[in-house]
Motif scaffolding. Sequence first.
Motif, short mmCIF file in Angstrom:
data_model
loop_
_atom_site.label_atom_id
_atom_site.label_comp_id
_atom_site.label_asym_id
_atom_site.label_seq_id
_atom_site.Cartn_x
_atom_site.Cartn_y
_atom_site.Cartn_z
N TYR A 57 5.43 -3.56 8.04
CA TYR A 57 5.22 -3.88 6.63
C TYR A 57 6.42 -3.41 5.83
N VAL A 58 6.76 -4.13 4.78
CA VAL A 58 7.94 -3.82 3.97
C VAL A 58 7.76 -2.53 3.18
N THR A 59 6.54 -2.30 2.66
CA THR A 59 6.29 -1.11 1.86
C THR A 59 5.08 -0.34 2.40
N ARG A 60 5.01 0.92 2.04
CA ARG A 60 3.86 1.75 2.41
C ARG A 60 2.59 1.20 1.75
N THR A 61 2.71 0.73 0.52
CA THR A 61 1.56 0.19 -0.20
C THR A 61 0.96 -0.99 0.54
N ILE A 80 -0.78 0.26 3.70
CA ILE A 80 -2.08 0.86 3.37
C ILE A 80 -3.10 -0.24 3.10
N GLN A 81 -2.71 -1.24 2.35
CA GLN A 81 -3.61 -2.34 2.04
C GLN A 81 -4.10 -3.03 3.31
N ARG A 82 -3.18 -3.38 4.17
CA ARG A 82 -3.51 -4.16 5.37
C ARG A 82 -4.18 -3.31 6.46
N ALA A 83 -3.67 -2.11 6.69
CA ALA A 83 -4.14 -1.31 7.82
C ALA A 83 -5.34 -0.42 7.51
N ILE A 84 -5.55 -0.13 6.21
CA ILE A 84 -6.63 0.80 5.86
C ILE A 84 -7.66 0.16 4.92
N ILE A 85 -7.20 -0.33 3.79
CA ILE A 85 -8.13 -0.83 2.78
C ILE A 85 -8.89 -2.06 3.26
N GLU A 86 -8.21 -2.99 3.90
CA GLU A 86 -8.90 -4.19 4.37
C GLU A 86 -10.00 -3.88 5.39
N ARG A 144 -1.89 10.07 8.21
CA ARG A 144 -2.10 10.24 9.64
C ARG A 144 -1.73 9.01 10.47
N ILE A 145 -1.84 7.81 9.88
CA ILE A 145 -1.67 6.63 10.72
C ILE A 145 -0.48 5.74 10.38
N ILE A 146 0.13 5.92 9.23
CA ILE A 146 1.25 5.06 8.85
C ILE A 146 2.56 5.81 9.11
N GLU A 147 3.44 5.14 9.79
CA GLU A 147 4.74 5.74 10.11
C GLU A 147 5.85 4.90 9.48
#
Length: 84
Positions: free
Chosen positions: A5-9, A12-18, A35-38
């Motif tokens: 993903y281009v940005t952390r935001t 977060i949207q794709r990997a966590i919020i969705e 913990r999960i985004i690198e």
Amino acid sequence: MSTTYVTRTVAIQRAIIEPLTGRVADYDIEAIADRIIEHTEHGYVCPVEPDEFWQIASEHDLSANAQAVAEFEQAIEHQPAWAK
């Protein structure tokens, strides 16, 4: 292979919020993200498998923590006076 993903935001949207749709307010999103985004030289990735994601999410479930605190407080209220 993880999606980049281009940005952390966006990560977060794709990997966590969705995946948490409908229950986002019950979780500490930033703590999960930490913990999960690198960050890599190409962007942001979430290299965890679904089972690991759900384990981490459960560790940051605010509703579960609130329930545990409520149960503890209720137990304290019902102790005999000598135990307080």
